[in-house]
Design a protein around this motif. Sequence first.
Motif, PDB file in Angstrom:
ATOM      1  N   LEU A 252      -0.550   0.833   5.103  1.00  8.28           N
ATOM      2  CA  LEU A 252      -0.815   2.246   5.363  1.00  8.28           C
ATOM      3  C   LEU A 252      -0.842   3.009   4.050  1.00  8.28           C
ATOM      4  CD1 LEU A 252      -0.693   4.911   7.185  1.00  8.28           C
ATOM      5  CD2 LEU A 252       1.792   4.681   7.003  1.00  8.28           C
ATOM      6  N   VAL A 253      -1.829   3.861   3.875  1.00  7.07           N
ATOM      7  CA  VAL A 253      -1.857   4.776   2.739  1.00  7.07           C
ATOM      8  C   VAL A 253      -1.469   6.164   3.208  1.00  7.07           C
ATOM      9  CG1 VAL A 253      -3.438   6.047   1.236  1.00  7.07           C
ATOM     10  CG2 VAL A 253      -3.460   3.581   1.219  1.00  7.07           C
ATOM     11  N   VAL A 254      -0.582   6.796   2.451  1.00  2.00           N
ATOM     12  CA  VAL A 254      -0.238   8.194   2.685  1.00  2.00           C
ATOM     13  C   VAL A 254      -0.642   8.982   1.444  1.00  2.00           C
ATOM     14  CG1 VAL A 254       1.597   9.853   3.162  1.00  2.00           C
ATOM     15  CG2 VAL A 254       1.674   7.582   4.210  1.00  2.00           C
ATOM     16  N   ASP A 255      -1.641   9.819   1.582  1.00  2.00           N
ATOM     17  CA  ASP A 255      -2.245  10.637   0.529  1.00  2.00           C
ATOM     18  C   ASP A 255      -2.996   9.777  -0.492  1.00  2.00           C
ATOM     19  OD1 ASP A 255      -1.560  13.017   1.668  1.00  2.00           O
ATOM     20  OD2 ASP A 255       0.031  13.532   0.250  1.00  2.00           O
ATOM     21  N   LEU A 256      -4.100  10.332  -0.968  1.00  2.00           N
ATOM     22  CA  LEU A 256      -4.938   9.683  -1.978  1.00  2.00           C
ATOM     23  C   LEU A 256      -5.510  10.763  -2.890  1.00  2.00           C
ATOM     24  CD1 LEU A 256      -6.985   6.853  -0.177  1.00  2.00           C
ATOM     25  CD2 LEU A 256      -5.450   6.578  -2.133  1.00  2.00           C
ATOM     26  N   GLY A 257      -4.688  11.241  -3.833  1.00  2.00           N
ATOM     27  CA  GLY A 257      -5.129  12.262  -4.763  1.00  2.00           C
ATOM     28  C   GLY A 257      -5.950  11.685  -5.895  1.00  2.00           C
ATOM     29  N   TYR A 258      -6.344  12.559  -6.823  1.00  3.28           N
ATOM     30  CA  TYR A 258      -7.162  12.145  -7.968  1.00  3.28           C
ATOM     31  C   TYR A 258      -6.581  10.902  -8.645  1.00  3.28           C
ATOM     32  CZ  TYR A 258      -8.609  17.153  -7.975  1.00  3.28           C
ATOM     33  OH  TYR A 258      -9.052  18.411  -7.657  1.00  3.28           O
ATOM     34  N   GLY A 259      -7.414   9.889  -8.857  1.00  2.53           N
ATOM     35  CA  GLY A 259      -7.035   8.730  -9.650  1.00  2.53           C
ATOM     36  C   GLY A 259      -6.254   7.663  -8.923  1.00  2.53           C
ATOM     37  N   THR A 260      -6.007   7.843  -7.631  1.00  2.00           N
ATOM     38  CA  THR A 260      -5.237   6.844  -6.885  1.00  2.00           C
ATOM     39  C   THR A 260      -6.080   5.675  -6.407  1.00  2.00           C
ATOM     40  OG1 THR A 260      -5.538   8.162  -4.869  1.00  2.00           O
ATOM     41  CG2 THR A 260      -3.463   8.470  -6.077  1.00  2.00           C
ATOM     42  N   ALA A 261      -7.382   5.893  -6.185  1.00  2.00           N
ATOM     43  CA  ALA A 261      -8.211   4.839  -5.605  1.00  2.00           C
ATOM     44  C   ALA A 261      -8.230   3.567  -6.447  1.00  2.00           C
ATOM     45  CB  ALA A 261      -9.628   5.348  -5.345  1.00  2.00           C
ATOM     46  N   PRO A 262      -8.425   3.634  -7.777  1.00  2.00           N
ATOM     47  CA  PRO A 262      -8.426   2.375  -8.541  1.00  2.00           C
ATOM     48  C   PRO A 262      -7.117   1.606  -8.424  1.00  2.00           C
ATOM     49  CG  PRO A 262      -9.328   4.164  -9.856  1.00  2.00           C
ATOM     50  CD  PRO A 262      -8.733   4.777  -8.622  1.00  2.00           C
ATOM     51  N   ARG A 263      -6.003   2.317  -8.382  1.00  2.00           N
ATOM     52  CA  ARG A 263      -4.704   1.646  -8.235  1.00  2.00           C
ATOM     53  C   ARG A 263      -4.566   1.027  -6.848  1.00  2.00           C
ATOM     54  NH1 ARG A 263      -3.460   5.493 -12.277  1.00  2.00           N
ATOM     55  NH2 ARG A 263      -2.166   4.530 -13.899  1.00  2.00           N
ATOM     56  N   LEU A 264      -5.080   1.717  -5.832  1.00  2.00           N
ATOM     57  CA  LEU A 264      -5.063   1.151  -4.487  1.00  2.00           C
ATOM     58  C   LEU A 264      -5.890  -0.128  -4.443  1.00  2.00           C
ATOM     59  CD1 LEU A 264      -4.584   1.167  -1.415  1.00  2.00           C
ATOM     60  CD2 LEU A 264      -6.552   2.715  -1.224  1.00  2.00           C
ATOM     61  N   PHE A 265      -7.101  -0.094  -4.988  1.00  6.98           N
ATOM     62  CA  PHE A 265      -7.984  -1.255  -4.916  1.00  6.98           C
ATOM     63  C   PHE A 265      -7.448  -2.427  -5.733  1.00  6.98           C
ATOM     64  CE2 PHE A 265     -11.580   2.060  -4.425  1.00  6.98           C
ATOM     65  CZ  PHE A 265     -11.260   2.232  -3.091  1.00  6.98           C
ATOM     66  N   ALA A 266      -6.673  -2.141  -6.793  1.00 12.52           N
ATOM     67  CA  ALA A 266      -6.054  -3.212  -7.569  1.00 12.52           C
ATOM     68  C   ALA A 266      -4.931  -3.884  -6.789  1.00 12.52           C
ATOM     69  CB  ALA A 266      -5.507  -2.664  -8.883  1.00 12.52           C
ATOM     70  N   ALA A 267      -4.307  -3.126  -5.883  1.00  8.65           N
ATOM     71  CA  ALA A 267      -3.180  -3.662  -5.110  1.00  8.65           C
ATOM     72  C   ALA A 267      -3.612  -4.284  -3.797  1.00  8.65           C
ATOM     73  CB  ALA A 267      -2.167  -2.543  -4.826  1.00  8.65           C
ATOM     74  N   LEU A 268      -4.707  -3.771  -3.213  1.00  6.13           N
ATOM     75  CA  LEU A 268      -5.116  -4.197  -1.872  1.00  6.13           C
ATOM     76  C   LEU A 268      -6.607  -3.963  -1.700  1.00  6.13           C
ATOM     77  CD1 LEU A 268      -3.593  -5.075   0.898  1.00  6.13           C
ATOM     78  CD2 LEU A 268      -4.059  -2.717   1.579  1.00  6.13           C
TER      79      LEU A 268
ATOM     80  N   GLY B  20       0.333   7.313  -7.328  1.00  9.23           N
ATOM     81  CA  GLY B  20       0.245   8.453  -8.222  1.00  9.23           C
ATOM     82  C   GLY B  20       1.442   9.355  -8.057  1.00  9.23           C
ATOM     83  N   SER B  21       1.777  10.087  -9.123  1.00  8.11           N
ATOM     84  CA  SER B  21       3.021  10.861  -9.119  1.00  8.11           C
ATOM     85  C   SER B  21       2.856  12.290  -9.600  1.00  8.11           C
ATOM     86  CB  SER B  21       4.054  10.154 -10.016  1.00  8.11           C
ATOM     87  OG  SER B  21       3.614  10.127 -11.369  1.00  8.11           O
TER      88      SER B  21
END
Length: 259
Positions: free
Chosen positions: A31-47, A7-8
């Motif tokens: 490693l994840v650094v910060d997880l703001g609004y809307g980042t979780a779906p993108r994280l789960f799609a990648a890993l 997220g940006s």
Amino acid sequence: MRIRVLGSCGAWPEPGRACTGFLISDAGRHLVVDLGYGTAPRLFAALPADRLDAVVLTHAHPDHMLDVHALLRARHYGFRGTGLPRLPVYAPAGLAEVLAPLEGADGAELLAAAFDWHEYRPGSSIDLDPVRIELVALPHYVPNAGVRVTGPGGVFAYTGDTGPDPAVARLGAGADLFAVDATFQDRPVSTVIPDQRFNLSAREAAGFAAQAGARRLLLTHFWPGADRSRAAAEAAEHFSGPILVADEDQVIELTGPDM
């Protein structure tokens, strides 16, 4: 080392985007650094949620940490009974008390079952052999730590949110990629935030990257509606190296000295 932008945006996500977050992979570590609004779906799609090795949160503002709650649920409910070990989460003091009430009376228990929670102090470091994470205090409205990740594949540094401070340049010294808060262009912002000294403009971000001798600059944490091409043009006035503009799902490879 591979950096994926989750997220940006700062404050709240624009349509189609997410708030701040990065997935960093090096030497088999994730490693994840910060997880703001809307980042979780993108994280789960990648890993998958069970593949993470650690989470580091820079500060307690929700545009940097609220989707940790989604990660909590994914690990607790998605892998219940599998023997999945608790995930190390490194955060400033008091942040667990922000998250736990989201699960009601059982929130603290659920948090403790899913996460191995560590309250860090800026100036400390984290060892994820062979990856090392250093935490540097930077000024913001609440306690905030810049994050410097060093591994076999390079050095990634990230400010979180910060106002102008000499420590910004020290954080990014010689980094292969320096992700810097570029919340504002040079325009009046008093109608939005009365005091912008606790965030940077794109020009300021570039100036600190130049002082740091960073190899590449990644502008991030844009105020919703910001003209990102203008931000890059303003940054180019002060940083002569490659300038990247953070974009959701963007992948940046660090390949060492001859990158």
